[in-house]
Write an enzyme that holds these catalytic residues in place. Structure first.
Site, mmCIF file in Angstrom:
data_model
loop_
_atom_site.group_PDB
_atom_site.id
_atom_site.type_symbol
_atom_site.label_atom_id
_atom_site.label_comp_id
_atom_site.label_asym_id
_atom_site.label_seq_id
_atom_site.Cartn_x
_atom_site.Cartn_y
_atom_site.Cartn_z
ATOM 1 N N VAL A 56 -1.547 -8.997 -8.320
ATOM 2 C CA VAL A 56 -0.963 -8.047 -9.269
ATOM 3 C C VAL A 56 0.565 -8.197 -9.274
ATOM 4 C CG1 VAL A 56 -0.689 -5.579 -9.797
ATOM 5 C CG2 VAL A 56 -2.888 -6.437 -8.972
ATOM 6 N N GLY A 57 1.143 -8.454 -8.100
ATOM 7 C CA GLY A 57 2.612 -8.583 -7.969
ATOM 8 C C GLY A 57 3.147 -9.648 -8.916
ATOM 9 N N ASN A 58 4.229 -9.354 -9.575
ATOM 10 C CA ASN A 58 4.761 -10.247 -10.627
ATOM 11 C C ASN A 58 5.730 -11.300 -10.107
ATOM 12 O OD1 ASN A 58 3.554 -9.516 -13.081
ATOM 13 N ND2 ASN A 58 4.705 -7.587 -13.099
ATOM 14 N N ASN A 81 9.898 -12.837 -5.150
ATOM 15 C CA ASN A 81 8.497 -12.546 -4.813
ATOM 16 C C ASN A 81 7.665 -13.778 -4.451
ATOM 17 O OD1 ASN A 81 8.888 -9.827 -5.195
ATOM 18 N ND2 ASN A 81 8.088 -9.791 -7.283
ATOM 19 N N HIS A 139 0.960 -13.479 -18.019
ATOM 20 C CA HIS A 139 1.272 -12.039 -18.098
ATOM 21 C C HIS A 139 2.776 -11.924 -18.358
ATOM 22 C CE1 HIS A 139 1.284 -7.785 -17.346
ATOM 23 N NE2 HIS A 139 2.048 -7.896 -16.288
ATOM 24 N N ASP A 167 -3.247 -6.103 -19.802
ATOM 25 C CA ASP A 167 -2.908 -6.538 -21.163
ATOM 26 C C ASP A 167 -4.121 -6.379 -22.084
ATOM 27 O OD1 ASP A 167 -0.312 -7.469 -20.231
ATOM 28 O OD2 ASP A 167 -1.450 -9.032 -19.218
ATOM 29 N N ALA A 212 0.809 -1.225 0.000
ATOM 30 C CA ALA A 212 0.000 0.000 0.000
ATOM 31 C C ALA A 212 0.841 1.274 0.000
ATOM 32 C CB ALA A 212 -0.954 -0.015 1.188
ATOM 33 N N ARG A 238 10.140 -5.349 -11.588
ATOM 34 C CA ARG A 238 11.382 -5.602 -12.336
ATOM 35 C C ARG A 238 11.999 -4.293 -12.775
ATOM 36 N NH1 ARG A 238 9.976 -7.198 -18.606
ATOM 37 N NH2 ARG A 238 7.911 -6.263 -18.660
ATOM 38 N N GLN A 278 0.914 -15.065 2.337
ATOM 39 C CA GLN A 278 -0.359 -14.365 2.082
ATOM 40 C C GLN A 278 -1.493 -15.346 1.802
ATOM 41 O OE1 GLN A 278 0.212 -11.072 -0.631
ATOM 42 N NE2 GLN A 278 1.546 -10.026 0.825
HETATM 43 P P1 NAD Z 1 6.775 -0.636 -5.639
HETATM 44 O O1 NAD Z 1 8.163 -1.102 -5.397
HETATM 45 O O2 NAD Z 1 6.525 0.804 -5.898
HETATM 46 O O3 NAD Z 1 5.885 -1.036 -4.396
HETATM 47 C C1 NAD Z 1 5.863 -2.322 -3.891
HETATM 48 C C2 NAD Z 1 5.473 -2.216 -2.425
HETATM 49 O O4 NAD Z 1 5.268 -3.536 -1.955
HETATM 50 C C3 NAD Z 1 6.552 -1.576 -1.545
HETATM 51 O O5 NAD Z 1 5.987 -0.507 -0.800
HETATM 52 C C4 NAD Z 1 7.010 -2.725 -0.654
HETATM 53 O O6 NAD Z 1 7.363 -2.295 0.653
HETATM 54 C C5 NAD Z 1 5.750 -3.580 -0.624
HETATM 55 N N1 NAD Z 1 5.979 -4.976 -0.269
HETATM 56 C C6 NAD Z 1 7.030 -5.771 -0.565
HETATM 57 N N2 NAD Z 1 6.875 -6.969 0.002
HETATM 58 C C7 NAD Z 1 5.687 -6.950 0.648
HETATM 59 C C8 NAD Z 1 4.974 -7.897 1.428
HETATM 60 N N3 NAD Z 1 5.473 -9.114 1.678
HETATM 61 N N4 NAD Z 1 3.787 -7.534 1.957
HETATM 62 C C9 NAD Z 1 3.265 -6.290 1.730
HETATM 63 N N5 NAD Z 1 3.919 -5.338 1.014
HETATM 64 C C10 NAD Z 1 5.100 -5.670 0.484
HETATM 65 O O7 NAD Z 1 6.179 -1.557 -6.810
HETATM 66 P P2 NAD Z 1 4.873 -1.283 -7.680
HETATM 67 O O8 NAD Z 1 5.219 -0.466 -8.863
HETATM 68 O O9 NAD Z 1 3.760 -0.862 -6.806
HETATM 69 O O10 NAD Z 1 4.613 -2.774 -8.251
HETATM 70 C C11 NAD Z 1 4.202 -3.806 -7.400
HETATM 71 C C12 NAD Z 1 4.180 -5.142 -8.158
HETATM 72 O O11 NAD Z 1 3.177 -5.112 -9.175
HETATM 73 C C13 NAD Z 1 5.473 -5.500 -8.877
HETATM 74 O O12 NAD Z 1 5.767 -6.875 -8.707
HETATM 75 C C14 NAD Z 1 5.170 -5.196 -10.321
HETATM 76 O O13 NAD Z 1 5.987 -5.929 -11.205
HETATM 77 C C15 NAD Z 1 3.731 -5.646 -10.381
HETATM 78 N N6 NAD Z 1 2.942 -5.165 -11.522
HETATM 79 C C16 NAD Z 1 2.069 -6.040 -12.103
HETATM 80 C C17 NAD Z 1 1.273 -5.634 -13.158
HETATM 81 C C18 NAD Z 1 0.313 -6.602 -13.814
HETATM 82 O O14 NAD Z 1 -0.230 -6.246 -14.878
HETATM 83 N N7 NAD Z 1 0.058 -7.784 -13.287
HETATM 84 C C19 NAD Z 1 1.364 -4.324 -13.623
HETATM 85 C C20 NAD Z 1 2.260 -3.442 -13.009
HETATM 86 C C21 NAD Z 1 3.053 -3.883 -11.954
HETATM 87 C C1 LMR Z 2 3.414 -4.296 -16.702
HETATM 88 O O1 LMR Z 2 2.970 -5.080 -17.544
HETATM 89 O O2 LMR Z 2 3.476 -3.067 -16.905
HETATM 90 C C2 LMR Z 2 3.877 -4.832 -15.364
HETATM 91 O O3 LMR Z 2 3.761 -6.220 -15.320
HETATM 92 C C3 LMR Z 2 5.225 -4.361 -14.994
HETATM 93 C C4 LMR Z 2 6.304 -5.043 -15.793
HETATM 94 O O4 LMR Z 2 7.270 -5.515 -15.186
HETATM 95 O O5 LMR Z 2 6.184 -5.100 -17.017
#
Ligand code: NAD
Ligand code: LMR
Length: 326
Positions: free
Chosen positions: A129-131, A105, A187, A159, A12, A92, A112
């Site tokens: 959402v996390g990758n 990750n 993804h 996507d 958050a 990444r 969780q």
């Molecule tokens: P960010 O680094 O800005 O934020 C991530 C946050 O997660 C940080 O505040 C960190 O402290 C927190 N965190 C880490 N481990 C944690 C845990 N165990 N429990 C709770 N919080 C935790 O990153 P972001 O830009 O917000 O991206 C987050 C994730 O979403 C990344 O893995 C990114 O690749 C992924 N993502 C996925 C998509 C998708 O389409 N699926 C799109 C964009 C980003």
């Molecule tokens: C995206 O598709 O934008 C996210 O999954 C972030 C990434 O690593 O590409």
């Protein structure tokens, strides 16, 4: 006014979290009749920053925001939650693939999954959402077997949205003129945005757009959009990712319209010859908060190959995290 819904957001204090929380509190996901209590979940080093985010949420005086709770662990953070956005994970950097994040990750989603099973409300739905989000969702659901199958899904709506936008721009129409733009698979760059069944104003896309462009630039642009954003912004997509997460959960909450398909990574039961058990993106319809994979779509050899290649990649990812699966 309904009674408040408890909505967890992990990560958050991160970039996506910052875009997501304010839209949730504004009513963009659950509607203007549905108050929420936000459960903001972080790790201990990020709690100070999280306090700042909580101050800002409070300062926005959202009428629908009936409470804010903060936790530095999922067991406390997921207590009684009805909806969970599992965002917290490392993003990444340039030159990496999303699968390179598995070792860092993956373990997050073991804890969780267990916490969702033991602490969340019985009706909980979660989106990862996390990758790499498909495989993280697999880890999470494997560690939450007490939840009904399909309650933990992964996000490929970004996507889909990217594909819709590319088609609309090329055809000179509005995004709302594009229909049935389903994304299959992981993804990752192996995903298959199925332009063959997508429509523009109800007509096949191929009636308007050139096949060579569809098989070439369109596919590559959608598959590699995440990298292009990282290159341009120096950070991975955040506001568009938050928006897609809202679209995903909004579809779960309100259902899909008649004839509408949305893309969502859900447990495969073998549909389209994808190995059962993988968290694979399919076109789905949703009603009463339950999805149905759209079956019976006819795919030619070109599509079948792409659908299989993305499944093969997910099998390889699953093998890499075998020790995290319960
Ligand atoms: P960010 O680094 O800005 O934020 C991530 C946050 O997660 C940080 O505040 C960190 O402290 C927190 N965190 C880490 N481990 C944690 C845990 N165990 N429990 C709770 N919080 C935790 O990153 P972001 O830009 O917000 O991206 C987050 C994730 O979403 C990344 O893995 C990114 O690749 C992924 N993502 C996925 C998509 C998708 O389409 N699926 C799109 C964009 C980003
Ligand atoms: C995206 O598709 O934008 C996210 O999954 C972030 C990434 O690593 O590409």
């Amino acid at each position: 006014m309904n009674s408040p819904l408890r909505v967890a957001v992990t990560g958050a204090a991160g970039n996506i979290g910052y875009a997501l929380l304010f839209r949730l509190a504004a009513g963009d996901c659950y509607g203007m009749e549905q108050p929420i209590i936000l459960h903001m979940v972080e790790i201990p080093p990020a709690m100070k920053a999280l306090e700042g985010v909580a101050m800002e949420l409070s300062d926005a005086a959202f009428p629908l925001l009936h409470g804010i709770e903060m936790a530095d662990n999922p067991n406390d953070g997921f207590k009684g939650v009805n909806q969970a956005f599992l965002v917290g994970a490392m993003p990444r950097g340039a030159g990496m693939e999303r699968a390179d994040l598995i070792q860092a990750n993956g373990p997050i989603f073991v804890a969780q999954g267990k916490a969702l099973e033991s602490a969340a409300a019985a009706d909980v739905h979660a989106v990862v959402v996390g990758n790499p989000c498909n495989t993280n969702a697999l880890i999470c659901s494997s560690n939450a077997r007490g939840l009904p199958a399909g309650r933990i899904t992964a996000m490929t709506r970004l996507d889909q949205n990217r594909a819709v936008s590319q088609l609309a721009n090329k055809a000179g129409v509005l995004a709302s003129d594009i229909g049935r733009m389903a994304v299959y698979g992981n993804h990752s760059p192996t995903m298959f945005p199925d332009f063959l069944h997508a429509t523009i104003k109800g007509q096949p896309v191929a009636d308007t757009l050139d096949q060579a462009w569809l098989e070439g630039d369109f596919m590559t642009t959608v598959a590699k959009r995440g990298s292009a954003i990282i290159k341009a912004r120096g950070a991975s997509s955040a506001a568009s990712a938050a928006s897609a997460a809202i679209d995903h959960m909004k579809s779960v909450w309100h259902g899909t319209a008649d004839g509408e398909w949305v893309s969502m990574a859900v447990p495969s039961r073998g549909e389209y010859s994808v190995p059962a058990g993988l968290i694979y993106s399919y076109p789905v319809t949703i009603s009463n908060r339950a999805y149905q994979i759209v079956e019976g779509i006819e795919h030619g050899q070109y599509a079948q190959k792409k659908i299989a290649a993305s499944a093969d990649e997910l099998v390889r990812e699953r093998d890499l995290v075998a020790d995290l699966l319960a």
